[in-house]
Design a protein around this motif. Structure first.
Motif, mmCIF file in Angstrom:
data_model
loop_
_atom_site.group_PDB
_atom_site.id
_atom_site.type_symbol
_atom_site.label_atom_id
_atom_site.label_comp_id
_atom_site.label_asym_id
_atom_site.label_seq_id
_atom_site.Cartn_x
_atom_site.Cartn_y
_atom_site.Cartn_z
ATOM 1 N N TYR B 180 -18.984 1.020 -23.673
ATOM 2 C CA TYR B 180 -19.013 2.104 -24.662
ATOM 3 C C TYR B 180 -17.745 2.023 -25.505
ATOM 4 C CZ TYR B 180 -22.774 3.995 -21.789
ATOM 5 O OH TYR B 180 -23.945 4.151 -21.111
ATOM 6 N N SER B 181 -17.883 2.231 -26.818
ATOM 7 C CA SER B 181 -16.724 2.120 -27.717
ATOM 8 C C SER B 181 -16.582 3.361 -28.577
ATOM 9 C CB SER B 181 -16.871 0.924 -28.655
ATOM 10 O OG SER B 181 -16.799 -0.256 -27.926
ATOM 11 N N ARG B 182 -15.352 3.589 -29.036
ATOM 12 C CA ARG B 182 -15.097 4.650 -30.012
ATOM 13 C C ARG B 182 -14.131 4.096 -31.059
ATOM 14 N NH1 ARG B 182 -13.462 10.299 -27.508
ATOM 15 N NH2 ARG B 182 -15.556 10.019 -26.656
ATOM 16 N N MET B 183 -14.379 4.420 -32.317
ATOM 17 C CA MET B 183 -13.507 3.965 -33.395
ATOM 18 C C MET B 183 -12.558 5.095 -33.775
ATOM 19 S SD MET B 183 -14.539 0.984 -33.963
ATOM 20 C CE MET B 183 -15.110 0.011 -35.342
ATOM 21 N N LEU B 184 -11.256 4.827 -33.763
ATOM 22 C CA LEU B 184 -10.271 5.799 -34.238
ATOM 23 C C LEU B 184 -9.767 5.322 -35.596
ATOM 24 C CD1 LEU B 184 -8.268 6.465 -30.944
ATOM 25 C CD2 LEU B 184 -10.330 7.595 -31.792
ATOM 26 N N LYS B 185 -9.848 6.193 -36.588
ATOM 27 C CA LYS B 185 -9.549 5.786 -37.961
ATOM 28 C C LYS B 185 -8.219 6.376 -38.433
ATOM 29 C CE LYS B 185 -12.302 4.315 -40.345
ATOM 30 N NZ LYS B 185 -13.069 3.187 -40.866
#
Lengths: 417, 417
Positions: B180-185
């Motif tokens: 599972y991944s999450r993108m932090l911008k």
């Protein structure tokens, strides 16, 4: 001459970005007469990158690398290549000065890792980076040619075009007759319709060869020939260009690789004409295309993004009755497009005024379908021309096609067509 | 579990098409917890394809092929794979019936070469093609998994989703956990400065892993973990996100993959705020970024591209004395930026007005250096904030950075920062 393109970057292996660099370089190398036999993508991993370098060295004459030359710890391309080739690395002073200037200009301290961007391999030629900080590299070791380019396309393309390609022409393609190409640029016609008109020339693989060349939102034909000199090439290319132009006179707008807005600006500048625009659904896209060009201020004075109806009334004098009320044509109508083009021309005070109003989607507007767009061209002393477009695609595509169609119509109008 | 994706097709090596299949499959495999270590592209050539198969078999557990299974003589994927693995080919009767039905339905005779599309490798599982004729294949030989898919994305994707993925889940992934991944911008901070702040987390290769991810004009951190369920993953991802946010609170603008203008629009829409802009050197770029977003009309009302000084005076009431004359600050000045932002806010009638004026180059202007840009934010009832920027790069880069910096400053202003 066999080539392999090696893209370095875990983001490619995770599918976060698509390897468009491989496509660009494949096309460019094909145009130079260099056959690409393999494209490889490898992650930011020392051992696997070294393995990829060794495998490619065993089967190709020219190895082109993209990516892995930035400032971070996992940017490893130059380190690994130097190690495999038994060469040392050094800091290229010009590239380092470029990095220093960048940080001084921003007034922020340079972190140490940025020095990595100035690394070059001993015995090679550093390739300056016009649009970024990481320096490229070109070298010849044990009968093989190595070219190292950055990963971001906006750095990679200018470095290939201005640095790597001349190096390849000089060092790799010695003794071979160089290939000369000319790009013929078309507007107002789709790729398959264009191809149908030229199918006999494309299939004949004649000299010069004729190949359609897909580029975002444009249709281009590349005409190429091998020749001993530029003059010899020009004679053959001119003849083929005339043949193609005779078949498609109303669509061929340039024989150099430039967007149609550049052709229009040059044409208008030479006649001393000025331009303004009123954009609704394209929201600034058209004006952005003009102002992206250096020197555009000689022709383009400015314009108005009239996204809301209120803006259309207040800044561009569109009558309220036209926009709202029972039976009113509405903001998306030929009537409104006409007023917008005429009023922006008068308000800004230019020779020509353009307008775009439509439904870009995803939602409908004024009960009108997504893709319905009106464009208009108002010229001092002429009747205003209005065109209704029914465009397909998503929001982005519809906006782009609306702007491109207006550019095509403006170019035709300037031709007297 | 290590995978390699092998795309077969000379059209890829000529750059005629871009390998989007590799991106799609890489994303899908990552989501299944399978690491892609290499992507390879090879032409329609028997020897080089055999070489690619042998190389990949030596370094990967799972080999996924796309392309080269159509009806023509140069569609060689199954033949070559069968030969390398020492297996025979047979005509799969279901696939053959599918091909026959297709031609009967069209009322045209089937040419003999179409039988090739029904070929399958002995001992494997044929993978039916929902949207085309060429049958796929999945097999397990000597400890390695092989999956053969068609080249056209509209055939490849449904075959992967409905046929290959279930086969992989059943045969390849016995008991492994998905990723599972999450993108932090981030905005307002460069890639290397960001990495410096997070270097310990990146280097520790902790769980979740933290990786910088370069995308044009943006800085992103990808946080990933293997977990038995989405809920288990969320607990770990939340903790890591809090840790990163605590270190960089003023730069982290979103934890989903969206541009900062989307974050700003959502924030302003939720507060019922409206926006307008006056652009000089960016010529519509900033407004284009907002209006590219669906639903932007709720916040963004419109604006003015005031490219010439005359436009600045006429449409935005910039005093002539400010723009021209001995000792005047000029168009590129903090004073002019301030008036532009305030006047566009009043003219359009919005809560917030933005402005950009500067020298994008390549030529100097008003004897001011290329890259000098002033941006301003005017808010109803507040003092106008003006920022001086000294940007590096070519015209395109300077324009983009000016717009991005203004977006960052606006986001900060909305945060109360």
């Amino acid at each position: 001459m066999k080539a392999e393109i090696i893209a370095v970057g875990t983001e490619l292996l995770l599918g976060q970005i698509v390897n468009t660099n491989a496509q660009y370089l494949s096309q460019e190398l094909a145009a130079l007469g260099i056959d690409v036999y393999f494209q490889t993508v490898v992650g930011d991993n020392m051992n696997r990158l070294a393995e990829a370098v060794r495998t490619a060295s065993g089967r190709a004459d020219v190895l082109i690398f993209t990516g892995g030359i930035g400032p971070t710890q996992d940017d490893l391309t130059k380190e690994v290549l130097a190690e495999v080739l038994g060469r040392t690395l050094y800091i290229d002073s010009e590239a380092m000065a470029n990095v220093d200037r960048f940080f001084q200009g921003r007034g922020v301290p340079m972190t140490e890792n940025n020095r990595r961007q100035a690394l070059a391999i001993e015995g090679g030629t550093p390739l300056p980076n016009e649009t970024g900080l990481a320096v490229g590299n070109a070298l010849f070791v044990d009968g093989k040619f190595y070219v190292v380019l950055p990963g971001p396309p906006k750095e990679m393309k200018p470095m290939f075009e201005h640095q790597a390609k001349p190096w390849i022409l000089e060092h790799v393609l010695t003794g071979e007759m160089p290939i000369y190409s000319r790009m013929l640029k078309f507007a107002g016609i789709g790729e398959s319709a264009l191809e149908t008109k030229l199918l006999d020339l494309i299939e004949a693989q004649s000299d010069p060869t004729v190949a359609p060349y897909a580029k975002e939102g444009e249709v281009t034909i590349r005409v190429s020939t091998k020749a001993a000199s530029e003059l010899d090439a020009a004679v053959k290319l001119d003849a083929m260009e005339r043949e193609i132009a005779a078949r498609l006179p109303e669509y061929l707008y340039a024989n150099v690789d430039e967007p149609i807005e550049k052709t229009i600006l040059d044409l208008m500048a030479s006649r001393g004409l000025t331009l303004s625009a009123a954009e609704s659904c394209t929201g600034g896209l058209l004006m952005e295309m003009f102002t992206a060009l250096p020197g555009s201020s000689a022709v383009f004075a400015g314009g108005i993004v009239c996204y809301s109806n209120e803006m259309k009334e207040k800044l561009l004098n569109v009558p309220h009755d036209l926009l709202e009320g029972d039976g009113a044509p509405g903001a998306v109508s030929a009537e409104t497009a006409k007023v917008l083009a005429e009023q922006v021309r008068l308000t800004v005070g230019t020779d020509i005024g353009l307008s775009i109003t439509g439904v870009a989607g995803p939602a409908h507007s004024e009960r009108k379908p997504v893709g319905l767009v009106y464009i208009a061209i108002s010229r001092r002393g002429s009747d205003t021309a209005v065109f209704e477009l029914n465009l397909k695609g998503n929001r982005e595509t519809i906006r782009m096609r609306a702007a491109k169609t207006l550019l095509y119509r403006l170019w035709r109008a300037l031709q007297g067509g």
